[in-house]
Write a protein that holds these residues in place. Sequence first.
Motif, PDB file in Angstrom:
ATOM      1  N   TRP A  72       0.842  -1.200   0.000  1.00 35.46           N
ATOM      2  CA  TRP A  72       0.000   0.000   0.000  1.00 35.46           C
ATOM      3  C   TRP A  72       0.877   1.251   0.000  1.00 35.46           C
ATOM      4  O   TRP A  72       2.054   1.216   0.350  1.00 35.46           O
ATOM      5  CB  TRP A  72      -0.938   0.016   1.209  1.00 35.46           C
ATOM      6  N   ASN A  73       0.282   2.348  -0.396  1.00 35.05           N
ATOM      7  CA  ASN A  73       0.969   3.638  -0.347  1.00 35.05           C
ATOM      8  C   ASN A  73       0.905   4.203   1.064  1.00 35.05           C
ATOM      9  O   ASN A  73      -0.008   3.913   1.833  1.00 35.05           O
ATOM     10  CB  ASN A  73       0.312   4.644  -1.300  1.00 35.05           C
ATOM     11  N   GLY A  74       1.879   5.051   1.378  1.00 33.93           N
ATOM     12  CA  GLY A  74       1.816   5.742   2.656  1.00 33.93           C
ATOM     13  C   GLY A  74       3.093   5.633   3.463  1.00 33.93           C
ATOM     14  O   GLY A  74       3.907   4.723   3.272  1.00 33.93           O
ATOM     15  N   ALA A  75       3.232   6.587   4.398  1.00 35.10           N
ATOM     16  CA  ALA A  75       4.422   6.634   5.236  1.00 35.10           C
ATOM     17  C   ALA A  75       4.531   5.430   6.159  1.00 35.10           C
ATOM     18  O   ALA A  75       5.630   5.076   6.607  1.00 35.10           O
ATOM     19  CB  ALA A  75       4.415   7.928   6.051  1.00 35.10           C
ATOM     20  N   THR A  76       3.420   4.785   6.463  1.00 33.16           N
ATOM     21  CA  THR A  76       3.452   3.648   7.391  1.00 33.16           C
ATOM     22  C   THR A  76       4.285   2.489   6.862  1.00 33.16           C
ATOM     23  O   THR A  76       4.808   1.683   7.626  1.00 33.16           O
ATOM     24  CB  THR A  76       2.030   3.157   7.690  1.00 33.16           C
ATOM     25  N   GLY A  77       4.414   2.383   5.537  1.00 33.58           N
ATOM     26  CA  GLY A  77       5.210   1.302   4.967  1.00 33.58           C
ATOM     27  C   GLY A  77       6.685   1.404   5.309  1.00 33.58           C
ATOM     28  O   GLY A  77       7.418   0.394   5.274  1.00 33.58           O
ATOM     29  N   ASN A  78       7.154   2.607   5.652  1.00 27.39           N
ATOM     30  CA  ASN A  78       8.560   2.781   6.002  1.00 27.39           C
ATOM     31  C   ASN A  78       8.924   2.073   7.306  1.00 27.39           C
ATOM     32  O   ASN A  78      10.102   1.873   7.587  1.00 27.39           O
ATOM     33  CB  ASN A  78       8.885   4.276   6.134  1.00 27.39           C
ATOM     34  N   ASP A  79       7.912   1.733   8.106  1.00 32.41           N
ATOM     35  CA  ASP A  79       8.161   1.092   9.399  1.00 32.41           C
ATOM     36  C   ASP A  79       8.122  -0.434   9.328  1.00 32.41           C
ATOM     37  O   ASP A  79       8.184  -1.099  10.368  1.00 32.41           O
ATOM     38  CB  ASP A  79       7.128   1.573  10.421  1.00 32.41           C
ATOM     39  N   ILE A  80       7.988  -0.991   8.140  1.00 33.29           N
ATOM     40  CA  ILE A  80       8.026  -2.456   7.999  1.00 33.29           C
ATOM     41  C   ILE A  80       9.466  -2.925   8.148  1.00 33.29           C
ATOM     42  O   ILE A  80      10.366  -2.443   7.461  1.00 33.29           O
ATOM     43  CB  ILE A  80       7.440  -2.888   6.643  1.00 33.29           C
ATOM     44  N   ASP A  81       9.680  -3.846   9.045  1.00 37.57           N
ATOM     45  CA  ASP A  81      11.034  -4.296   9.384  1.00 37.57           C
ATOM     46  C   ASP A  81      11.443  -5.504   8.545  1.00 37.57           C
ATOM     47  O   ASP A  81      10.650  -6.427   8.332  1.00 37.57           O
ATOM     48  CB  ASP A  81      11.082  -4.669  10.870  1.00 37.57           C
ATOM     49  N   VAL A  82      12.689  -5.500   8.080  1.00 36.25           N
ATOM     50  CA  VAL A  82      13.260  -6.628   7.350  1.00 36.25           C
ATOM     51  C   VAL A  82      14.623  -6.934   7.964  1.00 36.25           C
ATOM     52  O   VAL A  82      15.468  -6.039   8.090  1.00 36.25           O
ATOM     53  CB  VAL A  82      13.437  -6.309   5.848  1.00 36.25           C
ATOM     54  N   ARG A  83      14.826  -8.179   8.361  1.00 33.01           N
ATOM     55  CA  ARG A  83      16.098  -8.577   8.958  1.00 33.01           C
ATOM     56  C   ARG A  83      16.303 -10.067   8.767  1.00 33.01           C
ATOM     57  O   ARG A  83      15.436 -10.781   8.252  1.00 33.01           O
ATOM     58  CB  ARG A  83      16.138  -8.203  10.436  1.00 33.01           C
ATOM     59  N   TYR A  84      17.446 -10.558   9.237  1.00 33.93           N
ATOM     60  CA  TYR A  84      17.723 -11.997   9.180  1.00 33.93           C
ATOM     61  C   TYR A  84      18.475 -12.401  10.442  1.00 33.93           C
ATOM     62  O   TYR A  84      19.026 -11.564  11.160  1.00 33.93           O
ATOM     63  CB  TYR A  84      18.502 -12.373   7.921  1.00 33.93           C
ATOM     64  N   ASN A  85      18.450 -13.704  10.725  1.00 30.68           N
ATOM     65  CA  ASN A  85      19.116 -14.276  11.901  1.00 30.68           C
ATOM     66  C   ASN A  85      18.651 -13.620  13.202  1.00 30.68           C
ATOM     67  O   ASN A  85      19.450 -13.252  14.067  1.00 30.68           O
ATOM     68  CB  ASN A  85      20.643 -14.163  11.782  1.00 30.68           C
ATOM     69  N   TYR A  86      17.340 -13.478  13.353  1.00 34.12           N
ATOM     70  CA  TYR A  86      16.793 -12.856  14.559  1.00 34.12           C
ATOM     71  C   TYR A  86      16.868 -13.799  15.758  1.00 34.12           C
ATOM     72  O   TYR A  86      17.235 -13.384  16.853  1.00 34.12           O
ATOM     73  CB  TYR A  86      15.337 -12.450  14.310  1.00 34.12           C
TER      74      TYR A  86
END
Length: 492
Positions: free
Chosen positions: A173-187
């Motif tokens: 979706w569009n919007g500033a909220t997408g900037n807060d989606i976290d992506v990582r590895y080996n958590y």
Amino acid sequence: MSLGSIPNDIKVPLVYIEIDNSQANSGTPAQAQKLLVIGQQLATGSATPLTLSRITTSESQMDSLYGYGSMMSRMLKTLRKSNGYTDVYALGVADLTGSEAVGEITVAATNAKAGVLALLIAGESVQVAVAADDDAATIATAIIAAVTANKNLPVTAALKTATTETVELTCKWNGATGNDIDVRYNYYDGEVLPSGVSLTLVEMTGGAGTPDMDEVIAAIPNEWYNHIVMPFNDTQSMNDLRDELVTRWGPLKMIEGIAYTAFRGTFAETGAFGTARNDFLFTCMGTNASPHSPFEFAAAYAGKASFSLGIDPARPLQTLVMTGILPPAKAVQWDMTERNLLLGDGIATYMVTPGGEVAIEREVSMYRVNAFGDPDPSYLDITTPATLGYLRYSLRTMVTNRFPRHKLANDDVLARLDPAQPVVTPKIMRNAMLELANNDWVPNGLMEDFDGFKDSLEVYRDGSDQNRLNTVFNPDIVNQFRIFAALMQFKL
């Protein structure tokens, strides 16, 4: 003589008995709790934007209404993990004018060994199998396939233009909220990259757009929602909802609600966000660098709080676990000093249990200072407006149930008043309020110092309007056990 609806001049025999329920309720009827969730939906969802849908615990219903992987669907699923009981209503917002957030995963591989890539996207595990001697392009293609297979993720995946080894993740979706989606590895402990494989991540960024909150607020029915989940934390959206909440809190509507939001950022960024506001009907949880997005944090927070406050509005929420929310990595978790400072900044905090669960630590509101900018702790914790809201509800319910069609007179009529007459006087109302406080507020642990309440209670007829009864009362609302302090002075 007046007996309800039985005429005074009736002549036909024999017995006429009317039933009146105005004295039936000796206590306050249980207050129905309603929770409103505001969030973006996808075009693939069947719900008409800006219309209410009543939500059960069915995840298929959430996906069908708002789209797989949508903000709203993910919020509702998270909320229901913490609260499967409260009556929930969702108000979907159509995609915004703006742009979607984009992130990247770039793969490098040299003599790769067999293993598994342990990705974590928006708090969800995405495992990607790696075979011996796979090259970067093959692994990138496998990542795309794994992300695409999980339709509940808030992102899509594709190769970045003109590359073979870089996966581009795009918010749905569009919007500033997408900037807060976290992506990582080996958590998780024990997770490692296969030998010979490395990953380079670019955080989600570029999302822009905020909702037209005037349209959203106009779509909220003029009904009582005790708790509201607010995923949009930009200044304009917060201001618009704040104004609506204050109106609902006022004496002419009396349908108060508490809004729950969250903010993702560093310690300094979070503190600055808190001190920029001063809202007694907002509570904002600082998420730090949690794998879960702020909108999911807000949903989990509201879910747990609404259930507990619906049972007892004065009981603190500390130690309640927000089910399904993951904490930040241990290295970046805020220590006690930082959390204490954030509480002073109007940011609610959480603690991480020994089992790795995220539990509410203190549910402060965003209210810190009065109109002159001086410190004001009167609305420090959201238990205060929650308790005051219940007291007002119970008083209003008592008055409307017991005195729905009464006449008003002075106390001097009591000595000669026919007992069947529907007449209320200042003394009668005063006694009814004392009864309410003594039988409900005090024994239910909502108010203390009954004697002080009794001595200060004033009920009197208005000097300008003889049809109006005024009252001034000062409930000493119960406090919360937050801190135990002791000094141990030992002897040898």
